[in-house]
Design a protein around this motif. Structure first.
Motif, PDB file in Angstrom:
ATOM      1  N   TYR A  19      -8.726   9.576  -4.270  1.00 55.58           N
ATOM      2  CA  TYR A  19      -7.883   9.139  -3.174  1.00 55.58           C
ATOM      3  C   TYR A  19      -8.236   7.712  -2.783  1.00 55.58           C
ATOM      4  N   LYS A  20      -7.240   6.978  -2.379  1.00 52.12           N
ATOM      5  CA  LYS A  20      -7.453   5.622  -1.889  1.00 52.12           C
ATOM      6  C   LYS A  20      -6.448   5.375  -0.774  1.00 52.12           C
ATOM      7  N   HIS A  21      -6.908   4.769   0.289  1.00 53.79           N
ATOM      8  CA  HIS A  21      -6.035   4.424   1.409  1.00 53.79           C
ATOM      9  C   HIS A  21      -6.115   2.916   1.619  1.00 53.79           C
ATOM     10  N   THR A  22      -4.978   2.292   1.787  1.00 61.07           N
ATOM     11  CA  THR A  22      -4.936   0.857   2.032  1.00 61.07           C
ATOM     12  C   THR A  22      -3.963   0.579   3.162  1.00 61.07           C
ATOM     13  N   PHE A  23      -4.375  -0.276   4.069  1.00 56.71           N
ATOM     14  CA  PHE A  23      -3.480  -0.733   5.130  1.00 56.71           C
ATOM     15  C   PHE A  23      -2.939  -2.088   4.715  1.00 56.71           C
ATOM     16  N   PHE A  24      -1.632  -2.222   4.722  1.00 54.78           N
ATOM     17  CA  PHE A  24      -0.991  -3.478   4.330  1.00 54.78           C
ATOM     18  C   PHE A  24      -0.544  -4.215   5.587  1.00 54.78           C
ATOM     19  N   GLU A  25      -1.403  -5.093   6.039  1.00 55.67           N
ATOM     20  CA  GLU A  25      -1.119  -5.847   7.256  1.00 55.67           C
ATOM     21  C   GLU A  25       0.123  -6.713   7.062  1.00 55.67           C
ATOM     22  N   GLY A  26       0.962  -6.732   8.073  1.00 52.85           N
ATOM     23  CA  GLY A  26       2.165  -7.556   8.013  1.00 52.85           C
ATOM     24  C   GLY A  26       3.352  -6.853   7.380  1.00 52.85           C
ATOM     25  N   GLU A  27       3.141  -5.652   6.867  1.00 51.72           N
ATOM     26  CA  GLU A  27       4.241  -4.910   6.257  1.00 51.72           C
ATOM     27  C   GLU A  27       4.816  -3.931   7.272  1.00 51.72           C
ATOM     28  N   THR A  28       6.082  -3.623   7.104  1.00 46.36           N
ATOM     29  CA  THR A  28       6.750  -2.652   7.963  1.00 46.36           C
ATOM     30  C   THR A  28       7.087  -1.423   7.143  1.00 46.36           C
ATOM     31  N   HIS A  29       7.612  -0.405   7.800  1.00 45.31           N
ATOM     32  CA  HIS A  29       8.018   0.816   7.109  1.00 45.31           C
ATOM     33  C   HIS A  29       8.985   0.485   5.958  1.00 45.31           C
ATOM     34  N   GLY A  30       9.836  -0.491   6.170  1.00 46.03           N
ATOM     35  CA  GLY A  30      10.830  -0.847   5.151  1.00 46.03           C
ATOM     36  C   GLY A  30      10.300  -1.718   4.032  1.00 46.03           C
TER      37      GLY A  30
END
Length: 106
Positions: free
Chosen positions: A10-21
């Motif tokens: 498993y890997k989790h990444t937060f993509f700053e500046g991205e929105t749901h779309g």
């Protein structure tokens, strides 16, 4: 994705500046890199050691729990490289591999 032992990878990444779309674009790219981590074919290395390609696919197949083979189009690219660069023995190896994996219908 779980391996044969049931261990969850498993890997989790937060993509700053991205929105749901917009998060799907970098998310999908990162997911593919994660899934295929360690799977890489170096055409110069397989020119010197053609059996390496089958070995890499076998290792990857074991990791994924399903059989994977190089595509016919990928083998055509490899064959073009071998022919263009004078790797005659390797070219013959890959011609035989292509015939084994993708026999011509008569």
């Amino acid at each position: 994705m779980a391996d044969k032992k049931g261990t969850l990878n498993y890997k989790h990444t937060f993509f700053e500046g991205e929105t749901h779309g917009t998060v799907s674009y970098p998310g999908n790219y990162e997911a593919l890199k994660f899934i295929f981590k360690g799977f890489r074919t170096d055409i110069k290395q397989i020119a010197k050691n053609p059996g390496l390609l089958e070995s890499e696919y076998k290792t990857f197949s074991g990791k994924m729990g399903s059989e994977f083979n190089p595509s016919e189009s990928y083998l055509n690219v490899i064959l073009k490289f071998m022919k263009s660069n004078g790797f005659k023995e390797s070219e013959t190896y890959f011609i035989n591999l292509k015939d084994k994996l993708y026999p011509k219908v008569k």
